[in-house]
Design a protein around this motif. Structure first.
Motif, short mmCIF file in Angstrom:
data_model
loop_
_atom_site.label_atom_id
_atom_site.label_comp_id
_atom_site.label_asym_id
_atom_site.label_seq_id
_atom_site.Cartn_x
_atom_site.Cartn_y
_atom_site.Cartn_z
N ALA A 84 -3.73 4.86 0.45
CA ALA A 84 -2.77 5.11 1.54
C ALA A 84 -1.43 5.58 0.99
CB ALA A 84 -2.59 3.84 2.37
N SER A 88 0.27 9.14 1.84
CA SER A 88 1.58 9.15 2.51
C SER A 88 2.63 9.90 1.71
CB SER A 88 2.04 7.71 2.78
OG SER A 88 2.28 7.01 1.57
N ILE A 317 -8.85 7.17 6.50
CA ILE A 317 -7.48 7.51 6.85
C ILE A 317 -7.36 8.93 7.39
CG2 ILE A 317 -5.15 7.90 5.90
CD1 ILE A 317 -5.68 5.59 3.96
N GLY A 322 -4.36 10.63 9.43
CA GLY A 322 -3.34 10.27 8.45
C GLY A 322 -2.88 11.46 7.65
N SER A 325 3.92 11.45 4.96
CA SER A 325 5.10 11.11 5.75
C SER A 325 6.37 11.16 4.91
CB SER A 325 4.94 9.71 6.35
OG SER A 325 4.87 8.73 5.32
N GLU A 329 3.78 4.21 2.14
CA GLU A 329 3.06 3.33 3.05
C GLU A 329 1.92 2.67 2.28
OE1 GLU A 329 2.30 4.68 7.07
OE2 GLU A 329 3.35 6.56 6.61
N MET A 333 -1.07 1.38 6.63
CA MET A 333 -1.60 2.70 7.00
C MET A 333 -3.12 2.66 7.11
SD MET A 333 -0.99 6.32 5.01
CE MET A 333 -1.28 7.90 5.84
N THR A 334 -3.76 1.95 6.18
CA THR A 334 -5.22 1.81 6.22
C THR A 334 -5.65 1.00 7.44
OG1 THR A 334 -5.19 1.82 3.80
CG2 THR A 334 -7.24 1.17 4.87
N ALA A 337 -5.38 3.17 10.53
CA ALA A 337 -6.47 4.15 10.59
C ALA A 337 -7.75 3.50 11.09
CB ALA A 337 -6.68 4.76 9.21
#
Length: 470
Positions: A84, A88, A317, A322, A325, A329, A333-334, A337
């Motif tokens: 993640a 990200s 993700i 995903g 960004s 993260e 984030m995972t 998702a």
């Protein structure tokens, strides 16, 4: 001041200096060439050896237990939170570079594991121990460099890396259920203490049962999600490739971030070249009884960790939309998702997965640190107790620390270990090539595959009685 030092070292290793990224890539290419692309030529042989890997002796654990122990340490935050973080910060293209470092890392992991097994020693209880410190000392006769590696490993695997895993567990449970970081940390300490008190064999027995279960369960969940979203898979694959080479909009700006984060997080996950896995490799009584057999077994570990498990998280993700960004993260984030795919149950599933993945890493990290106690003649009751107290204390600290701080310290420890180990294994290329050719020739000719001192010319010498009848 400590934070400034950590940031300065990481900037040289991972940031503007990119010293370690260059070293890892060069090392992977070097051993891929010197070993004749063994990760491709003998890919199926890894699985053949796995079939005969369950026997152990009073001196060593089985090859399967060694593989599961190394996977216990590898499979953790890097597979869920680390992927993640890579996406990200580096976008989908970071996954491509994780695959690249995994392919090259298979050759590096093969090389270092062969050395770990070749130069293994027996501790005070007559059990096999080993790792980079031992092959540096015995093969290169550089005691000062061996001590430097051991100190870096104690800092990393003995203390900081377990703090990283604890941080991810507590963060996941706090996000899912609002559990207190402090009390979750205490539970982790209690459970870890129950297992590590049994030493390496206790950890190996735990690993051989829990690792296959958690890996298969996680991959099955990812495959179901991929089947449900099968129409999106071609676009996801195209995005990974295009982003990896900067062909997306704003691609030029993301290209460097994709390479950096893909390689950095890939290394943290599969650990190839860092010098950690040789500790597990050295602890085994291999079948066949030849150091190179452990090279194949641990090469398989790199493949399983990154190409299979990290890819599973990546597709979960990316299929949920995903993307980069610009902000770091982690496990959140995972979890988000997975929620997209299966609803609120996704958070529960990821929380359970990260707890299992990370906890096995916490336990295996202890074994790596313990393996280096012999280097300082501390493999006794007092030495182990002092080490255990420090190890458990760092778990509690990590449970409550800030995410960027913990990861920065982990990156520094891993980076310093890797620099020393890469220098050592490249230096010992003649030994790696010679003993590997001995195995290759015996395999091709159909002769019995075994090894004894004197079969090939090696650098330095092995410990008396390990590869001879003396």
């Amino acid at each position: 001041m400590i934070n400034d030092i950590v940031l300065a070292v990481n900037d040289v290793l991972w940031g503007n200096g990119q010293v370690l990224i260059v070293m890892l890539l060069a090392c992977g290419f070097w051993f891929t060439w010197k070993l004749g692309a063994v990760q491709l030529r003998h890919f199926t042989h890894m699985f053949t050896l796995l079939k005969m890997s369950t026997s152990s002796t009073k001196e060593g654990i089985s090859s399967f237990q060694a593989l599961c122990t190394s996977l216990s340490a590898r499979v953790g935050t890097g597979n869920l939170a680390g992927v993640a973080m890579a996406i990200s910060l580096g976008g989908a293209g970071a996954i491509f570079w994780m695959w690249v470092i995994a392919f090259l890392g298979m050759a590096t992991g093969f090389a270092e594991s062969v050395l770990g097994q070749l130069y293994k020693v027996k501790d005070e209880e007559g059990e096999f121990r080993g790792g980079p410190a031992y092959y540096i000392k015995q093969g290169l006769n550089k005691t000062w460099l061996a001590v430097a590696f051991s100190l870096c490993l104690f800092f990393g695997y003995g203390f900081v890396f377990s703090a990283v895993q604890a941080n991810t567990i507590t963060d996941a449970l706090h996000n899912a259920y609002g559990f207190s970081h402090f009390y979750t940390g205490l539970v982790i300490i209690f459970l870890a203490a129950l297992i590590v008190v049994g030493g390496l064999r206790g950890i190996a027995r735990f690993a051989e049962w829990i690792v296959p279960f958690m890996a298969i369960s996680y991959v099955l969940a990812a495959l179901i999600i991929m089947c449900i979203n099968i129409t999106q898979l071609p676009d996801v694959m195209l995005s990974i490739v295009k982003s990896a080479f900067g062909f997306q909009e704003a691609g030029a700006g993301m290209l460097g971030a994709a390479i950096k984060n893909g390689i950095q997080r890939g290394l943290y996950s599969n650990e190839a070249g860092s010098g950690s896995v040789p500790h597990a490799a050295a602890s085994a009584a291999p079948t066949p009884n030849h150091p190179v057999s452990q090279g194949y077994i641990q090469m398989l570990g790199v493949f399983v960790d990154t190409v299979i498990l990290c890819s599973a998280t990546a597709f979960i993700i990316l299929l949920a939309g995903g993307e980069a960004s610009g902000q770091m993260e982690g496990i959140g984030m995972t979890q988000a998702a997975m929620n997209t795919h299966v609803g609120s149950g996704g958070t529960i599933f990821v929380s359970a997965a990260i707890c299992l993945f990370s906890f096995t890493s916490v336990v295996a990290n202890y074994a790596y640190g313990e393996s280096n106690l012999h280097m300082f003649k501390l493999d006794n009751k007092i030495g182990r107790r002092v080490y255990t107290v420090g190890y458990l204390g760092m778990i509690l600290w990590g449970a409550m620390a800030a995410l960027p701080t913990v990861w920065a310290m982990a990156d520094m420890a891993l980076g310093l270990m890797s620099v020393i180990n890469i220098i050592a294994i490249v230096w010992m290329t003649p030994t790696i090539v010679a003993i590997s050719k001995d195995y290759f020739v015996k395999l091709q000719s159909g002769k019995e595959i075994s090894y004894k001192d004197g079969d090939v010319i090696i650098q330095g010498k092995t410990e008396k009685g390990v590869w001879s009848d003396d």
